[in-house]
Design a protein around this motif. Structure first.
Motif, PDB file in Angstrom:
ATOM      1  N   ARG A  26       0.096  -0.299   0.000  1.00  0.00           N
ATOM      2  CA  ARG A  26       0.000   0.000   0.000  1.00  0.00           C
ATOM      3  C   ARG A  26       0.393   1.232   0.000  1.00  0.00           C
ATOM      4  O   ARG A  26       0.404   0.278  -0.124  1.00  0.00           O
ATOM      5  CB  ARG A  26      -0.162  -0.454   0.025  1.00  0.00           C
ATOM      6  CG  ARG A  26      -0.119  -0.642  -0.014  1.00  0.00           C
ATOM      7  CD  ARG A  26       0.065  -1.138  -0.245  1.00  0.00           C
ATOM      8  NE  ARG A  26       0.087  -1.742  -0.369  1.00  0.00           N
ATOM      9  CZ  ARG A  26       0.074  -2.156  -0.751  1.00  0.00           C
ATOM     10  NH1 ARG A  26       0.015  -2.100  -0.460  1.00  0.00           N
ATOM     11  NH2 ARG A  26       0.798  -2.605  -0.832  1.00  0.00           N
ATOM     12  N   GLU A  82      -8.023  -0.458  -6.356  1.00  0.00           N
ATOM     13  CA  GLU A  82      -9.292  -1.129  -6.077  1.00  0.00           C
ATOM     14  C   GLU A  82     -10.341  -0.145  -5.552  1.00  0.00           C
ATOM     15  O   GLU A  82     -10.009   0.868  -4.924  1.00  0.00           O
ATOM     16  CB  GLU A  82      -9.110  -2.272  -5.079  1.00  0.00           C
ATOM     17  CG  GLU A  82      -8.815  -1.833  -3.667  1.00  0.00           C
ATOM     18  CD  GLU A  82      -7.379  -1.448  -3.473  1.00  0.00           C
ATOM     19  OE1 GLU A  82      -7.103  -0.720  -2.516  1.00  0.00           O
ATOM     20  OE2 GLU A  82      -6.532  -1.871  -4.283  1.00  0.00           O
ATOM     21  N   ALA A 136       1.214  -6.479   2.098  1.00  0.00           N
ATOM     22  CA  ALA A 136       1.622  -7.891   2.087  1.00  0.00           C
ATOM     23  C   ALA A 136       2.944  -8.060   2.821  1.00  0.00           C
ATOM     24  O   ALA A 136       3.121  -8.994   3.621  1.00  0.00           O
ATOM     25  CB  ALA A 136       1.742  -8.393   0.651  1.00  0.00           C
ATOM     26  N   LEU A 183      -8.317 -10.880   2.894  1.00  0.00           N
ATOM     27  CA  LEU A 183      -8.370  -9.896   1.826  1.00  0.00           C
ATOM     28  C   LEU A 183      -9.716  -9.177   1.849  1.00  0.00           C
ATOM     29  O   LEU A 183     -10.768  -9.801   1.667  1.00  0.00           O
ATOM     30  CB  LEU A 183      -8.165 -10.577   0.473  1.00  0.00           C
ATOM     31  CG  LEU A 183      -8.057  -9.668  -0.746  1.00  0.00           C
ATOM     32  CD1 LEU A 183      -6.841  -8.746  -0.627  1.00  0.00           C
ATOM     33  CD2 LEU A 183      -7.981 -10.500  -2.025  1.00  0.00           C
ATOM     34  N   GLY A 208      -4.550  -6.352  -0.493  1.00  0.00           N
ATOM     35  CA  GLY A 208      -3.985  -6.768  -1.761  1.00  0.00           C
ATOM     36  C   GLY A 208      -2.883  -5.849  -2.241  1.00  0.00           C
ATOM     37  O   GLY A 208      -2.417  -5.971  -3.379  1.00  0.00           O
ATOM     38  N   TRP A 209      -2.444  -4.902  -1.399  1.00  0.00           N
ATOM     39  CA  TRP A 209      -1.333  -4.019  -1.730  1.00  0.00           C
ATOM     40  C   TRP A 209      -0.026  -4.728  -1.367  1.00  0.00           C
ATOM     41  O   TRP A 209       0.080  -5.393  -0.339  1.00  0.00           O
ATOM     42  CB  TRP A 209      -1.416  -2.706  -0.967  1.00  0.00           C
ATOM     43  CG  TRP A 209      -2.648  -1.904  -1.192  1.00  0.00           C
ATOM     44  CD1 TRP A 209      -3.584  -2.072  -2.159  1.00  0.00           C
ATOM     45  CD2 TRP A 209      -3.086  -0.781  -0.410  1.00  0.00           C
ATOM     46  NE1 TRP A 209      -4.577  -1.132  -2.032  1.00  0.00           N
ATOM     47  CE2 TRP A 209      -4.294  -0.321  -0.969  1.00  0.00           C
ATOM     48  CE3 TRP A 209      -2.556  -0.115   0.705  1.00  0.00           C
ATOM     49  CZ2 TRP A 209      -4.995   0.764  -0.454  1.00  0.00           C
ATOM     50  CZ3 TRP A 209      -3.248   0.969   1.219  1.00  0.00           C
ATOM     51  CH2 TRP A 209      -4.446   1.414   0.637  1.00  0.00           C
ATOM     52  N   THR A 210       0.998  -4.540  -2.167  1.00  0.00           N
ATOM     53  CA  THR A 210       2.266  -5.221  -1.903  1.00  0.00           C
ATOM     54  C   THR A 210       2.907  -4.733  -0.616  1.00  0.00           C
ATOM     55  O   THR A 210       3.533  -5.513   0.113  1.00  0.00           O
ATOM     56  CB  THR A 210       3.231  -5.030  -3.084  1.00  0.00           C
ATOM     57  OG1 THR A 210       2.567  -5.414  -4.292  1.00  0.00           O
ATOM     58  CG2 THR A 210       4.482  -5.869  -2.912  1.00  0.00           C
ATOM     59  N   SER A 230      -7.163  -3.708  -9.556  1.00  0.00           N
ATOM     60  CA  SER A 230      -6.156  -4.052  -8.563  1.00  0.00           C
ATOM     61  C   SER A 230      -4.871  -3.269  -8.826  1.00  0.00           C
ATOM     62  O   SER A 230      -4.652  -2.739  -9.924  1.00  0.00           O
ATOM     63  CB  SER A 230      -5.852  -5.549  -8.607  1.00  0.00           C
ATOM     64  OG  SER A 230      -5.222  -5.880  -9.831  1.00  0.00           O
ATOM     65  N   GLU A 231      -4.022  -3.234  -7.822  1.00  0.00           N
ATOM     66  CA  GLU A 231      -2.700  -2.617  -7.983  1.00  0.00           C
ATOM     67  C   GLU A 231      -1.958  -3.246  -9.159  1.00  0.00           C
ATOM     68  O   GLU A 231      -1.397  -2.544 -10.013  1.00  0.00           O
ATOM     69  CB  GLU A 231      -1.896  -2.793  -6.694  1.00  0.00           C
ATOM     70  CG  GLU A 231      -0.429  -2.426  -6.793  1.00  0.00           C
ATOM     71  CD  GLU A 231       0.380  -2.939  -5.607  1.00  0.00           C
ATOM     72  OE1 GLU A 231       1.549  -3.315  -5.800  1.00  0.00           O
ATOM     73  OE2 GLU A 231      -0.154  -2.972  -4.482  1.00  0.00           O
ATOM     74  N   ASP A 269      -6.023  -7.415   4.865  1.00  0.00           N
ATOM     75  CA  ASP A 269      -5.091  -7.303   3.732  1.00  0.00           C
ATOM     76  C   ASP A 269      -5.853  -6.702   2.562  1.00  0.00           C
ATOM     77  O   ASP A 269      -6.905  -7.218   2.177  1.00  0.00           O
ATOM     78  CB  ASP A 269      -4.545  -8.686   3.373  1.00  0.00           C
ATOM     79  CG  ASP A 269      -3.787  -8.698   2.062  1.00  0.00           C
ATOM     80  OD1 ASP A 269      -3.219  -7.653   1.703  1.00  0.00           O
ATOM     81  OD2 ASP A 269      -3.772  -9.741   1.396  1.00  0.00           O
TER      82      ASP A 269
END
Length: 315
Positions: free
Chosen positions: A2, A149, A43, A64, A38-40, A177-178, A36
């Protein structure tokens, strides 16, 4: 992400936890539920926390969720922790959660981030350096802005709805998504096409692409190119219910260089997230010492010793 900014500050409930070792948490604190997006970046930070918590005897999980669902889940007590409160971009939209006390901030886990619209360098070299420059080149951009997102692009949604910066009703926002957004950006760059997208730091995009952050988005993202602070927030009552794990999350703070390097391992070099998190911790034992100051295992033993043993750092 994120992520998702520090120049705008609003008063929130804060938690002050002692620096001395805390009593072990109750058994019901063993399960630690983390959101989460879904942002690296999340993560990396979530998985770092997950590895440490497992070594301490906890049972962390990551779920998620969208950003708005994350806040609702914290409010309902269905999630415990969220490491992606980017400020001030989330301050206005989610202000009510803080005002009513349904979510509580433990502290900053990252400072010096940024979050705003960006363009490839060849586009800024052609004269697009500000939000105010977009409208004049609408045809080249296809009157399209690429975001991430749904729920994370609210400043852009409002900007287009209010037709700010001369952006007429034909402009649209593509939410995805990213990974999908960045794939679109890379395709555009490979063809030297014009594209405007949501960019942020920390992220390997800042190392792998020549890009320019646009000025003039203070109303949407705050000053200093969306200068951001990222906080860790928890559900109401969590610091009182689970003081030891809350102390850990209060201590857990990263920096731009650490996250850029960790995310680069994941996104550029193809390292699996758990392996990247372990590699970064092994390279920065001083951070482990800070993160685990005053933190015990679930059964009350020294936390740092347990984590170093798990990571093979006691030899």
């Amino acid at each position: 992400m994120r992520k998702f900014t520090a120049a705008m500050l609003i008063a929130i409930n804060s938690v002050s936890l002692p620096s001395v070792a805390l009593a072990a948490d109750k058994e019901e604190c063993q399960a630690v539920r983390m959101s989460d997006l879904g942002w690296t970046d999340i993560a990396l930070t979530n998985t770092t926390a997950e590895i440490i918590l497992k070594a301490l005897g906890y049972q962390p999980t990551q779920t998620l969720l969208g950003l708005n669902v994350t806040y609702d889940a914290l409010k309902r007590g269905e999630m415990d922790v969220f490491l992606g409160n980017w400020r001030p971009v989330q301050d206005i939209e989610y202000k009510a959660y803080y005002d009513e006390g349904s979510v509580v901030a433990l502290g900053n886990n990252l400072e010096g981030a940024k979050y705003t619209l960006a363009v490839p360098k060849y586009v800024s070299d052609a004269g697009v350096k500000s939000f105010a420059d977009l409208a004049a080149h609408g045809d080249k951009f296809g009157k399209t802005i690429y975001g991430i997102e749904p729920g994370s692009n609210l400043p852009l949604v409002e900007m287009l709805a209010e037709k700010r910066h001369g952006l007429d009703g034909d402009w649209k926002l593509v939410e995805s998504s990213e990974a999908a957004m960045l794939a679109q950006v890379r395709r555009a760059i490979s063809s030297n096409e014009w594209i405007v997208f949501l960019g942020w730091q920390p992220h390997p995009m800042n190392m792998s692409m020549e890009m320019t952050y646009l000025s003039g988005g203070d109303q949407e993202f705050g000053p200093n190119f969306g200068g951001a602070t990222v906080r860790t927030i928890v559900r109401k009552g969590y610091p009182q219910d689970c003081p030891n794990v809350s102390k850990f999350f209060t201590n857990l703070a990263f920096d731009i260089a650490y996250e850029n390097a960790g995310m680069d391992l994941i996104m550029t070099k193809g390292t699996e997230v758990p392996a990247a998190a372990r590699e970064m911790m092994a390279a920065h034992p001083e951070k482990l010492e800070a993160w685990l100051a005053g933190v015990t295992t679930l059964d009350g033993k020294p936390g740092l010793d347990a984590v170093k043993a798990e990571l093979g750092m006691n030899q």
